[in-house]
Design a protein around this motif. Structure first.
Motif, short mmCIF file in Angstrom:
data_model
loop_
_atom_site.label_atom_id
_atom_site.label_comp_id
_atom_site.label_asym_id
_atom_site.label_seq_id
_atom_site.Cartn_x
_atom_site.Cartn_y
_atom_site.Cartn_z
N SER A 116 0.83 -1.22 0.00
CA SER A 116 0.00 0.00 0.00
C SER A 116 0.86 1.27 0.00
O SER A 116 0.44 2.30 -0.53
CB SER A 116 -0.95 0.01 1.19
OG SER A 116 -0.22 0.00 2.39
N GLU A 117 2.07 1.19 0.56
CA GLU A 117 2.94 2.38 0.52
C GLU A 117 3.38 2.65 -0.91
O GLU A 117 3.54 3.80 -1.31
CB GLU A 117 4.14 2.18 1.46
CG GLU A 117 3.72 2.33 2.92
CD GLU A 117 4.56 1.53 3.90
OE1 GLU A 117 5.67 1.08 3.56
OE2 GLU A 117 4.08 1.34 5.05
N GLY A 160 -5.72 -4.65 0.36
CA GLY A 160 -6.26 -4.16 1.64
C GLY A 160 -6.99 -2.85 1.46
O GLY A 160 -6.69 -2.09 0.54
N GLU A 161 -7.91 -2.61 2.39
CA GLU A 161 -8.79 -1.44 2.28
C GLU A 161 -8.31 -0.28 3.15
O GLU A 161 -7.60 -0.50 4.14
CB GLU A 161 -10.22 -1.84 2.67
CG GLU A 161 -10.51 -1.91 4.18
CD GLU A 161 -9.87 -3.12 4.88
OE1 GLU A 161 -9.13 -3.88 4.26
OE2 GLU A 161 -10.13 -3.27 6.11
N THR A 162 -8.76 0.93 2.82
CA THR A 162 -8.50 2.09 3.67
C THR A 162 -9.53 2.09 4.81
O THR A 162 -10.52 1.34 4.77
CB THR A 162 -8.68 3.41 2.88
OG1 THR A 162 -10.04 3.47 2.44
CG2 THR A 162 -7.75 3.48 1.68
N LEU A 163 -9.31 2.97 5.77
CA LEU A 163 -10.26 3.07 6.89
C LEU A 163 -11.63 3.50 6.36
O LEU A 163 -12.67 2.96 6.76
CB LEU A 163 -9.74 4.09 7.92
CG LEU A 163 -10.58 4.23 9.17
CD1 LEU A 163 -10.72 2.89 9.88
CD2 LEU A 163 -9.97 5.26 10.12
N THR A 170 -15.13 -3.32 2.15
CA THR A 170 -13.84 -4.03 2.23
C THR A 170 -13.75 -5.20 1.25
O THR A 170 -12.79 -5.32 0.50
CB THR A 170 -13.63 -4.55 3.67
OG1 THR A 170 -13.57 -3.42 4.53
CG2 THR A 170 -12.35 -5.35 3.81
N MET A 171 -14.76 -6.04 1.26
CA MET A 171 -14.69 -7.25 0.41
C MET A 171 -14.64 -6.88 -1.07
O MET A 171 -13.89 -7.47 -1.85
CB MET A 171 -15.88 -8.18 0.66
CG MET A 171 -16.03 -8.63 2.10
SD MET A 171 -14.53 -9.35 2.82
CE MET A 171 -15.16 -9.80 4.44
N GLU A 172 -15.44 -5.89 -1.45
CA GLU A 172 -15.45 -5.46 -2.86
C GLU A 172 -14.07 -4.93 -3.27
O GLU A 172 -13.57 -5.24 -4.34
CB GLU A 172 -16.49 -4.35 -3.10
CG GLU A 172 -17.93 -4.82 -3.12
CD GLU A 172 -18.59 -4.77 -1.74
OE1 GLU A 172 -17.87 -4.84 -0.70
OE2 GLU A 172 -19.83 -4.68 -1.70
N VAL A 173 -13.48 -4.13 -2.38
CA VAL A 173 -12.18 -3.52 -2.68
C VAL A 173 -11.12 -4.62 -2.85
O VAL A 173 -10.37 -4.64 -3.83
CB VAL A 173 -11.75 -2.55 -1.55
CG1 VAL A 173 -10.30 -2.13 -1.68
CG2 VAL A 173 -12.67 -1.33 -1.53
N VAL A 174 -11.09 -5.54 -1.91
CA VAL A 174 -10.06 -6.58 -1.92
C VAL A 174 -10.26 -7.52 -3.12
O VAL A 174 -9.31 -7.89 -3.80
CB VAL A 174 -10.06 -7.32 -0.56
CG1 VAL A 174 -9.21 -8.56 -0.61
CG2 VAL A 174 -9.56 -6.38 0.54
N ILE A 226 -5.04 -1.03 5.31
CA ILE A 226 -4.14 0.12 5.32
C ILE A 226 -4.17 0.83 6.68
O ILE A 226 -3.15 1.31 7.16
CB ILE A 226 -4.49 1.07 4.16
CG1 ILE A 226 -4.20 0.34 2.84
CG2 ILE A 226 -3.70 2.37 4.22
CD1 ILE A 226 -4.76 1.01 1.61
N TRP A 227 -5.32 0.83 7.32
CA TRP A 227 -5.46 1.52 8.60
C TRP A 227 -4.70 0.81 9.73
O TRP A 227 -4.53 1.36 10.81
CB TRP A 227 -6.95 1.65 8.97
CG TRP A 227 -7.73 0.38 8.81
CD1 TRP A 227 -8.35 -0.04 7.67
CD2 TRP A 227 -7.93 -0.64 9.77
NE1 TRP A 227 -8.94 -1.26 7.87
CE2 TRP A 227 -8.70 -1.66 9.16
CE3 TRP A 227 -7.55 -0.82 11.11
CZ2 TRP A 227 -9.09 -2.82 9.82
CZ3 TRP A 227 -7.94 -1.98 11.77
CH2 TRP A 227 -8.70 -2.96 11.13
N ALA A 228 -4.23 -0.40 9.46
CA ALA A 228 -3.51 -1.15 10.51
C ALA A 228 -2.00 -1.12 10.30
O ALA A 228 -1.26 -1.61 11.15
CB ALA A 228 -3.99 -2.60 10.52
N ILE A 229 -1.55 -0.56 9.18
CA ILE A 229 -0.11 -0.61 8.88
C ILE A 229 0.64 0.50 9.61
O ILE A 229 0.36 1.68 9.42
CB ILE A 229 0.14 -0.50 7.36
CG1 ILE A 229 -0.43 -1.74 6.66
CG2 ILE A 229 1.64 -0.36 7.07
CD1 ILE A 229 -0.30 -1.71 5.16
#
Ligand code: PGA
Length: 256
Positions: free
Chosen positions: A100-101, A132-135, A143-147, A173-176
């Motif tokens: 994601s970075e 992975g999804e953003t917050l 989330t599922m659609e994005v992934v 992404i919100w957990a990284i």
């Protein structure tokens, strides 16, 4: 984890940390504790400039060396870039694709990830494909659609015989780097949805054999609980992979 069907892989992502000398020292420090590892594979994804020292330091151990990115062209006028063949010749076995970075700061897209995954496989490297999804996306309940979209585009035209070499890393992404870990249930739920998506694309047998990691503030304390989820087959670890004792504790959790 489900060791019956697939390998557990614990991978460190050092990001832009450690000089070549520091890399050598850290791997030497890690080696004794990591020699206890029985069941899982271990990978350290180091900066390009550390690869030579890292490969040398890891020789004779079970640690494989990975890179954090690569270009999808074979060669040419791409200043500052590194090709799959260059990595392969250095002794690299894995390469992170679409972290994601990279997506956020360097304009990587699902389409560029797709090109890179195919080129990595053709060169004999194992891609660790990140999604992975953003917050905001999590809060909007997409989330599922994005992934699914990320995975489907990044794996387009990846042949069935190659898919078992691909590792998927689910990294909200919100957990990284935030210290906010997904709960084990959240991680397990998305990793299981990723496997459903892989099943649609490649069939049940292939999907069952693919390693799906969780990443995002995974550490010595929460690793066991995350890895207890049946569809979480390892971790992609940033901060905690820079400390020998923490990384070894995560590897120990994967060997329980
Ligand atoms: P973190 O990073 O463990 O420091 O959150 C994970 C990653 O970015 O791969």
């Amino acid at each position: 984890m489900n060791r019956r069907y697939r390998k557990t892989i614990i991978a460190g992502n050092w990001k832009m940390n450690k000089t070549p000398t520091e890399a050598k020292a850290l791997i030497e420090e890690m080696k004794p504790a990591l020699s206890r590892c029985k069941w899982c594979e271990m990978v350290l994804c180091v900066p390009f400039t550390d690869i030579q020292n890292a490969v040398k330091a890891a020789r004779g151990s079970k640690i494989a060396i990975g890179a954090q990115n690569m270009h999808f062209e074979k060669s040419g006028a791409f200043t500052g870039e590194v090709s799959a063949d260059m990595l392969k010749e250095m002794g690299v076995k894995f390469v992170i694709i679409g972290h994601s970075e990279r997506r956020q700061y360097f304009g990587e897209t699902d389409i560029s990830c797709n090109k890179k995954v195919k080129v990595a496989l053709a060169a004999g490297l194992r891609p660790i494909l990140c999604c992975g999804e953003t917050l905001e996306e999590r809060e909007q309940d997409v989330t599922m659609e994005v992934v699914r979209k990320q995975i489907k585009i990044a794996l387009r035209d990846v042949a069935a015989e190659d898919i078992k070499k691909v590792v998927i890393a689910y990294e909200p992404i919100w957990a990284i780097g935030t210290g906010k870990t997904a709960t084990a249930e959240q991680a397990g739920e998305v990793c299981s949805a990723i496997r459903d998506c892989l099943r649609e694309l490649y069939g049940a047998r292939a999907a069952r054999a693919i390693t799906v990691q969780y990443g995002g503030s995974m550490n010595a304390k929460n690793a066991a609980e995350l890895l207890a989820q049946p569809d979480v087959d390892g971790g992609l670890i940033g901060g905690a992979s820079l400390k020998a004792a923490d990384f070894a504790a995560i590897v120990d959790a994967a060997n329980q």
